[in-house]
Design an enzyme around this catalytic site. Structure first.
Site, PDB file in Angstrom:
ATOM      1  N   CYS A  44      13.810 -78.156 -54.416  1.00 42.70           N
ATOM      2  CA  CYS A  44      14.488 -77.570 -55.946  1.00 42.70           C
ATOM      3  C   CYS A  44      14.654 -76.097 -55.679  1.00 42.70           C
ATOM      4  O   CYS A  44      15.491 -75.473 -56.401  1.00 42.70           O
ATOM      5  CB  CYS A  44      13.732 -77.991 -57.104  1.00 42.70           C
ATOM      6  SG  CYS A  44      12.002 -77.639 -56.796  1.00 42.70           S
ATOM      7  N   SER A  88       6.849 -68.892 -53.067  1.00 40.42           N
ATOM      8  CA  SER A  88       7.204 -70.028 -54.322  1.00 40.42           C
ATOM      9  C   SER A  88       7.281 -69.488 -55.541  1.00 40.42           C
ATOM     10  O   SER A  88       6.638 -68.419 -55.780  1.00 40.42           O
ATOM     11  CB  SER A  88       5.986 -71.068 -53.975  1.00 40.42           C
ATOM     12  OG  SER A  88       6.066 -71.806 -52.981  1.00 40.42           O
ATOM     13  N   GLY A 134       7.478 -86.246 -58.708  1.00 42.83           N
ATOM     14  CA  GLY A 134       6.894 -87.142 -59.703  1.00 42.83           C
ATOM     15  C   GLY A 134       5.702 -87.605 -59.343  1.00 42.83           C
ATOM     16  O   GLY A 134       4.701 -87.740 -60.368  1.00 42.83           O
TER      17      GLY A 134
END
EC number: 1.2.1.70
Length: 448
Positions: free
Chosen positions: A87, A146, A233
């Site tokens: 992402c 990150s 998830g």
């Protein structure tokens, strides 16, 4: 310069130095033969230079990553290649003797159908030297770069990406050594620093972000729906109950995958085909799917109660329409709005950055030494193969040695003795002296 012990070489290259019982024949080649001309390079477009709308245009599904890597190989633009797409970043690591980073960037933009290549170009970072590429790979893989410092998910994403590369037989000597260095460095950071202390990841940060809109003490009475049970998830599902959520439901394109995870975590599931009919009844909806259609306001529906509802979109490209933020009592949060709420963890990790960077520097230096020694090991391996073919030819003349493994044992012992002295001389030499010896060796035995 000291020579790295043989056990520290990558597995692939170690095999290249091991002569099997069935000796190589003259002119044979190995898939592990090292090209001294290759360099490890990378291109990167990430959250450091590009906002979400730019990143999502280059996000690759697993199928797209596969097709793109195969495309580069078939066009002989890369001898080895790995794509890391998350992402927050799309990156291509590749080995080549002549292909530039600019060429790979252009291929990626064309593959994704980007018309305005000039607009994207300033958003890319290029790494064109093997050591620089390795250092950057380590910094990304450890979570130093990150959005959530020390994000634990990224190392798993690198493992999955490299596994895909291996499954497609698109690996190479430099890429293999770089990934083995990353995995070793990751263990060192975990064992030697506090950088991995606490539970912090994008998923964890997303749950923390929800508390900005719904008091954490009320989590136990809220219904949560997690759409997508991939790595993200799954991460959220594991943390959700520790945050106080008691009513958590999973749904996934593959129903069996959601059911398996729900069984492990004692959570609920609904069929993916039924998600729209139940969506309005949830107080928190977290979408972790990618490469699908965006959820529209009508599909999400009006809140059934007067309480606030939070929608969290952790997908790239976006999987929830921005228009959903206009629904009554509804807040929409996307990836770029997620920030870590675990200040204690963040401070501990920031305090450990210098220790982590010291380890990275040490491992990068080791990789540089390994690169310098590759021509030496290549020549020794080729010399050993040359001796092996001579031995095989001579031993075949002695019929008394054809039975059992007598010939193999004799050949191995003789080969080890033959190679020991020249190998020792090469290892002891350095700089210009080593180059002279290598060139002489290659010319004398015609093994280059």
């Amino acid at each position: 310069m000291g020579t790295l012990p043989h056990r520290e070489l990558g597995d692939g290259f170690s095999k290249a130095l091991t002569v099997p019982a069935s000796f190589k024949t003259p002119g044979s080649t190995s898939s592990n033969t090292y090209s001294t001309m290759n360099t490890l390079q990378a291109i990167s477009l990430s959250h450091e230079t590009a906002s979400l709308e730019w990143r999502q245009a280059l996000q690759l599904s697993k199928e797209e990553a596969t097709a793109f890597m195969v495309h580069l190989k078939e066009r002989e633009l890369a001898d080895a290649v790995m794509v890391v797409t998350t992402c927050n970043r799309t990156e291509v690591y590749f080995e080549s003797a002549g292909t530039t980073a600019e060429v790979i960037q252009q291929e990626l933009l064309q593959f994704k159908g980007v018309a305005d290549e000039a607009a994207f170009s300033p958003l890319f970072k290029h790494f064109t030297h093997s050591e620089d590429t390795l250092q950057y790979l380590l910094e990304v893989g450890l979570g130093l770069r990150s959005q959530v410092l020390g994000d634990r998910q990224i190392i798993g994403q690198f493992k999955d990406s490299y596994q895909l590369t291996k499954d497609l037989n698109l690996g190479g000597t430099l890429l293999h050594q770089a990934l083995q260095t990353l995995f070793r460095t990751h263990k060192r950071v975990h064992n030697e620093t506090s950088f991995r202390s606490g539970a912090s990841s994008v998923g964890y940060a997303a749950l923390e972000r929800i508390s900005d809109f719904i008091p954490r003490k009320e989590f136990s009475g809220k219904r949560m729906l997690i759409i997508g049970t991939g790595q993200m998830g799954t991460d959220i599902a594991r943390y959700a109950t520790s945050f106080g959520f008691q009513d958590v439901t999973l749904t996934n394109r593959t129903d069996e995958k959601a059911q398996t995870l729900a069984g492990k975590l004692n959570l609920k599931t609904i069929p993916f085909a039924d998600r729209f009919s139940a969506m309005a009844s949830y107080d928190v909806i977290i979408s972790c799917v990618s490469a699908g259609e965006q959820l529209t306001p009508s599909q999400i529906g009006m809140p059934l109660q007067e309480n606030k509802r939070v929608l969290v979109d952790l997908s790239v490209p976006l999987s929830i329409s921005p228009a959903a933020a206009q629904l009554p009592r509804t807040t929409l949060v996307n990836m770029d709005q997620i920030t870590s709420r675990t200040e204690a963890v963040k401070k501990a990790r920031e305090a450990s950055i210098s220790d982590v960077r010291h380890i990275v520097e040490k491992e990068t230096a080791g990789f540089a030494h390994w690169l310098q020694d590759l021509p030496l090991y290549h020549s020794i391996g080729e010399l050993k193969a040359f001796f092996a073919t001579v031995l095989e030819s001579e031993l075949q003349k002695h019929t008394s040695l054809q039975e059992g493994d007598a010939a193999s044992k004799l050949a191995k012992a003789t080969l080890d003795r033959l190679i020991r002295r020249p190998a020792g001389a090469l290892r002891a030499a350095d700089g210009a002296s080593r180059e002279v010896l290598l060139q002489s060796l290659n010319q004398l035995f015609q093994i280059a």
